[in-house]
Design an enzyme around this catalytic site. Structure first.
Site, PDB file in Angstrom:
ATOM      1  N   ARG A 146      -2.123   3.351  25.835  1.00 18.85           N
ATOM      2  CA  ARG A 146      -2.511   1.963  25.569  1.00 18.85           C
ATOM      3  C   ARG A 146      -1.239   1.161  25.298  1.00 18.85           C
ATOM      4  O   ARG A 146      -0.151   1.733  25.148  1.00 18.85           O
ATOM      5  CB  ARG A 146      -3.444   1.906  24.387  1.00 18.85           C
ATOM      6  CG  ARG A 146      -4.634   2.808  24.686  1.00 18.85           C
ATOM      7  CD  ARG A 146      -5.785   2.534  23.789  1.00 18.85           C
ATOM      8  NE  ARG A 146      -6.738   3.627  23.942  1.00 18.85           N
ATOM      9  CZ  ARG A 146      -8.047   3.493  23.943  1.00 18.85           C
ATOM     10  NH1 ARG A 146      -8.593   2.327  23.764  1.00 18.85           N
ATOM     11  NH2 ARG A 146      -8.834   4.527  24.093  1.00 18.85           N
ATOM     12  N   LYS A 155     -14.143  19.535  27.534  1.00 22.59           N
ATOM     13  CA  LYS A 155     -15.496  19.759  27.041  1.00 22.59           C
ATOM     14  C   LYS A 155     -15.814  18.755  25.927  1.00 22.59           C
ATOM     15  O   LYS A 155     -14.867  18.181  25.393  1.00 22.59           O
ATOM     16  CB  LYS A 155     -15.632  21.182  26.514  1.00 22.59           C
ATOM     17  CG  LYS A 155     -14.663  21.494  25.357  1.00 22.59           C
ATOM     18  CD  LYS A 155     -15.062  22.694  24.587  1.00 22.59           C
ATOM     19  CE  LYS A 155     -15.790  22.356  23.324  1.00 22.59           C
ATOM     20  NZ  LYS A 155     -14.919  21.893  22.226  1.00 22.59           N
ATOM     21  N   HIS A 184     -11.315  26.022  27.408  1.00 25.33           N
ATOM     22  CA  HIS A 184      -9.998  26.666  27.303  1.00 25.33           C
ATOM     23  C   HIS A 184     -10.094  28.158  26.977  1.00 25.33           C
ATOM     24  O   HIS A 184      -9.133  28.883  27.141  1.00 25.33           O
ATOM     25  CB  HIS A 184      -9.090  25.925  26.312  1.00 25.33           C
ATOM     26  CG  HIS A 184      -9.354  26.222  24.877  1.00 25.33           C
ATOM     27  ND1 HIS A 184     -10.368  25.640  24.170  1.00 25.33           N
ATOM     28  CD2 HIS A 184      -8.733  27.040  23.999  1.00 25.33           C
ATOM     29  CE1 HIS A 184     -10.364  26.091  22.937  1.00 25.33           C
ATOM     30  NE2 HIS A 184      -9.380  26.944  22.793  1.00 25.33           N
ATOM     31  N   GLU A 231     -13.593  30.406  11.525  1.00 22.78           N
ATOM     32  CA  GLU A 231     -12.377  29.607  11.332  1.00 22.78           C
ATOM     33  C   GLU A 231     -12.275  29.282   9.846  1.00 22.78           C
ATOM     34  O   GLU A 231     -13.281  28.927   9.224  1.00 22.78           O
ATOM     35  CB  GLU A 231     -12.434  28.351  12.188  1.00 22.78           C
ATOM     36  CG  GLU A 231     -12.396  28.696  13.668  1.00 22.78           C
ATOM     37  CD  GLU A 231     -12.476  27.480  14.580  1.00 22.78           C
ATOM     38  OE1 GLU A 231     -11.578  27.297  15.402  1.00 22.78           O
ATOM     39  OE2 GLU A 231     -13.446  26.711  14.451  1.00 22.78           O
ATOM     40  N   HIS A 259     -17.667  28.172  24.638  1.00 16.84           N
ATOM     41  CA  HIS A 259     -16.702  29.272  24.453  1.00 16.84           C
ATOM     42  C   HIS A 259     -17.384  30.632  24.260  1.00 16.84           C
ATOM     43  O   HIS A 259     -16.995  31.626  24.858  1.00 16.84           O
ATOM     44  CB  HIS A 259     -15.835  29.026  23.213  1.00 16.84           C
ATOM     45  CG  HIS A 259     -15.072  27.733  23.231  1.00 16.84           C
ATOM     46  ND1 HIS A 259     -14.702  27.103  24.387  1.00 16.84           N
ATOM     47  CD2 HIS A 259     -14.575  26.971  22.216  1.00 16.84           C
ATOM     48  CE1 HIS A 259     -14.030  25.998  24.091  1.00 16.84           C
ATOM     49  NE2 HIS A 259     -13.941  25.888  22.785  1.00 16.84           N
ATOM     50  N   LYS A 291     -17.040  26.923  10.580  1.00 14.32           N
ATOM     51  CA  LYS A 291     -15.823  26.344   9.991  1.00 14.32           C
ATOM     52  C   LYS A 291     -15.811  26.693   8.508  1.00 14.32           C
ATOM     53  O   LYS A 291     -16.854  26.991   7.918  1.00 14.32           O
ATOM     54  CB  LYS A 291     -15.853  24.818  10.129  1.00 14.32           C
ATOM     55  CG  LYS A 291     -15.949  24.318  11.557  1.00 14.32           C
ATOM     56  CD  LYS A 291     -14.624  24.413  12.270  1.00 14.32           C
ATOM     57  CE  LYS A 291     -14.692  23.774  13.647  1.00 14.32           C
ATOM     58  NZ  LYS A 291     -13.561  24.151  14.506  1.00 14.32           N
ATOM     59  N   LYS A 310      -9.871  33.489   9.619  1.00 15.07           N
ATOM     60  CA  LYS A 310      -9.851  33.010  11.003  1.00 15.07           C
ATOM     61  C   LYS A 310      -9.804  34.238  11.901  1.00 15.07           C
ATOM     62  O   LYS A 310      -8.828  34.991  11.893  1.00 15.07           O
ATOM     63  CB  LYS A 310      -8.628  32.134  11.264  1.00 15.07           C
ATOM     64  CG  LYS A 310      -8.485  31.806  12.738  1.00 15.07           C
ATOM     65  CD  LYS A 310      -7.616  30.613  13.018  1.00 15.07           C
ATOM     66  CE  LYS A 310      -7.274  30.457  14.498  1.00 15.07           C
ATOM     67  NZ  LYS A 310      -8.343  30.726  15.456  1.00 15.07           N
TER      68      LYS A 310
HETATM   69  C1  BG6 Z   1     -12.264  23.810  20.382  1.00 12.26           C
HETATM   70  C2  BG6 Z   1     -13.208  23.318  19.328  1.00 12.26           C
HETATM   71  O1  BG6 Z   1     -12.826  23.702  21.663  1.00 12.26           O
HETATM   72  O2  BG6 Z   1     -11.929  25.174  20.137  1.00 12.26           O
HETATM   73  C3  BG6 Z   1     -12.617  23.508  17.953  1.00 12.26           C
HETATM   74  O3  BG6 Z   1     -13.499  21.961  19.556  1.00 12.26           O
HETATM   75  C4  BG6 Z   1     -12.158  24.931  17.743  1.00 12.26           C
HETATM   76  O4  BG6 Z   1     -13.553  23.139  16.938  1.00 12.26           O
HETATM   77  C5  BG6 Z   1     -11.268  25.374  18.906  1.00 12.26           C
HETATM   78  O5  BG6 Z   1     -11.432  24.989  16.528  1.00 12.26           O
HETATM   79  C6  BG6 Z   1     -10.915  26.840  18.775  1.00 12.26           C
HETATM   80  O6  BG6 Z   1     -10.042  27.213  19.805  1.00 12.26           O
HETATM   81  P1  BG6 Z   1      -8.730  28.093  19.513  1.00 12.26           P
HETATM   82  O7  BG6 Z   1      -8.242  28.469  20.841  1.00 12.26           O
HETATM   83  O8  BG6 Z   1      -7.791  27.209  18.763  1.00 12.26           O
HETATM   84  O9  BG6 Z   1      -9.191  29.243  18.678  1.00 12.26           O
END
Ligand code: BG6
Length: 452
Positions: free
Chosen positions: A45, A138, A168, A206, A230, A316, A321
């Site tokens: 922007r 996503k 991812h 997490e 995921h 969360k 983690k």
């Molecule tokens: C993301 C989510 O797609 O994946 C997040 O939006 C999550 O909430 C994250 O924390 C986890 O991915 P990674 O690869 O960091 O464990």
């Protein structure tokens, strides 16, 4: 399928959170490894300049990786900016100027999904869709109907073969390895068939909250944020067949096929939780019923997995983690069950919980055989190097195909509906105890990456 290599990566959202956390460090890695030499046009922007973007990139990269000045200078050489107002088609000419004379383009949308259709339409209005692919982050829709609607709109501007949907987790080597490790080893393929498997637990815990992204998260919740995409993709790699050969399309076909055999989750097999204090987070509605924890049980109507309960949880503000899969085998006689534990992230590897004759008597003692997959990574920067590289090359196999997205929405379709109040859980715990009943024997297996 024609997939020309892009001659520039056009990055929408280069000043955003995902770019800071993952995309900029991944671009740096690609430059370092000589895998990216094309210009990267950051779409910004009005208050952003090229210098500011470079500064932002320096901060983002050094927060995640050791920064080498020479490599960083090479990345800066590739960076350009185009100042664009997403709602104003006329301003998209800025992208045309920055990519003038270049061939195929890869437009990567790391922006809120509510902007996908506007941006796609305005790219088309500026003629930037003709020799280009569109890569979208996503979530893809918020249920089956909205995903189909989004698909219909986007494909008006970018046909399916030039559309890529990011998940991812598909870029994580260790997730792909679930399929390889299982199918390349007779030991594993023999053990992991229905009659031998008693139950499977998948945990994505997490230990941090959503403080920096309250408004995004509150509109989404755990089920849509990480389970529908995921974790169902992870499940697919765990249960699918490996097609003969390495044809990427055949792998996607096999994955779609196995997902079609996963039954839709019943509302009675779903537990939602919310950590205490969530409603105080900036951007979260004070009376929010969004879940920060989701646990569900599902079944697979496939000969091999028939009758095996798969319990999946994600949350969360949990005690640790970790991303782990625990597979419980049928016990022999009265012995405790063997377990196969996949650690996906951190410390990728697998542990077999076996039994051996106890030294002093006739009974058995547990022995753990632990393997580390040090060469594999569940790290998100590494995952995004694959995703961004594939965005540039056009290789489709690490993206989520539309039929796969549809199956994932179908599987959770009956539990998306009007949410009741979630069960409140204390931050730093394993979530609501109500979810214990979803597991085969009423308890979650202790995890390897977690304090015992
Ligand atoms: C993301 C989510 O797609 O994946 C997040 O939006 C999550 O909430 C994250 O924390 C986890 O991915 P990674 O690869 O960091 O464990």
């Amino acid at each position: 399928m024609s997939t020309p290599r892009a001659e520039a990566l056009v990055l929408f959202g280069i000043t955003g959170d995902l770019a800071r956390k993952s995309l900029l460090p991944a671009l740096y890695r690609l430059v370092e490894q000589g895998r990216l030499t094309e210009p990267v046009v950051g779409v910004v922007r009005g208050d952003w300049t090229l210098d500011k973007v470079r500064q932002r990139a320096r901060e983002a990269i050094s927060a995640r990786l050791p920064l080498d000045e020479k490599t960083f200078a090479s990345l800066c050489e590739l960076l350009r900016v185009a100042v664009v107002d997403y709602d104003d088609a006329g301003t998209f000419a800025g992208i045309a100027e920055q990519t003038d004379g270049l061939g195929h383009l890869a437009h990567y949308l790391a922006i809120p999904p509510s902007l996908f259709t506007t941006v796609a339409a305005n790219l088309a209005a500026a003629g930037l869709n003709e020799r280009a692919r569109l890569v979208v982050e996503k979530p893809f829709g918020h249920d089956l109907a909205s995903a189909r609607e989004l698909q219909d709109t986007l494909t008006r501007f970018f046909p399916e073969e030039r559309l890529r949907r990011v998940d991812h987790f598909l870029g994580k080597d260790v997730i792909e390895d679930l399929l390889t490790f299982r199918t390349a080893n007779t030991l594993m393929s023999a053990a992991l068939t229905g009659p031998h498997v008693r139950g499977v637990q998948i945990t994505m815990a997490e230990d941090f909250d959503v403080a920096d992204r309250g408004s995004f998260y509150d509109a989404v919740g755990a089920l849509q944020d990480v389970v529908q995409n995921h974790l169902l993709q992870t499940l697919a790699f765990l249960i699918m067949d490996r097609p003969a050969g390495d044809d990427p399309v055949a792998i996607l076909d096999a994955k779609a096929e196995v997902l079609r055999t996963v039954r839709a989750v019943l509302p009675a097999d779903y537990v939602r939780g919310q950590y205490a204090g969530y409603r105080d987070v900036a951007g979260v509605k004070p009376d929010s019923t969004t879940e920060t924890y989701a646990a569900l049980r599902l079944y697979v109507d496939d000969e091999r997995w028939s009758g095996v309960p798969f319990t999946i949880r994600a949350g969360k503000s949990m005690a640790a983690k970790t991303l782990e899969i625990v597979i419980e085998l049928q016990p022999a006689g009265g012995s405790p069950a063997n377990l196969i534990r996949f650690r996906l992230d951190p410390n990728p590897g697998v542990t077999f919980d076996l039994l051996a004759k106890s030294a002093g008597g006739d009974g058995t003692d547990p022995v753990a055989a632990t393997l580390d997959f040090a060469c594999l990574s569940g790290d998100d920067v590494r995952a995004y190097t694959h995703i961004l590289e594939d965005a540039v090359t056009g290789d489709p196999h690490r993206f989520s195909r539309m039929d796969i997205v549809e199956e994932c929405w179908r599987i959770v379709g009956d539990i998306l509906g009007p949410p009741g109040a979630p069960v409140v859980y204390r931050p730093g715990t394993w979530g609501p105890e109500e979810a214990d009943r979803l597991t085969r024997d009423g308890r979650w297996s202790p995890l390897e990456n977690a304090p015992r």
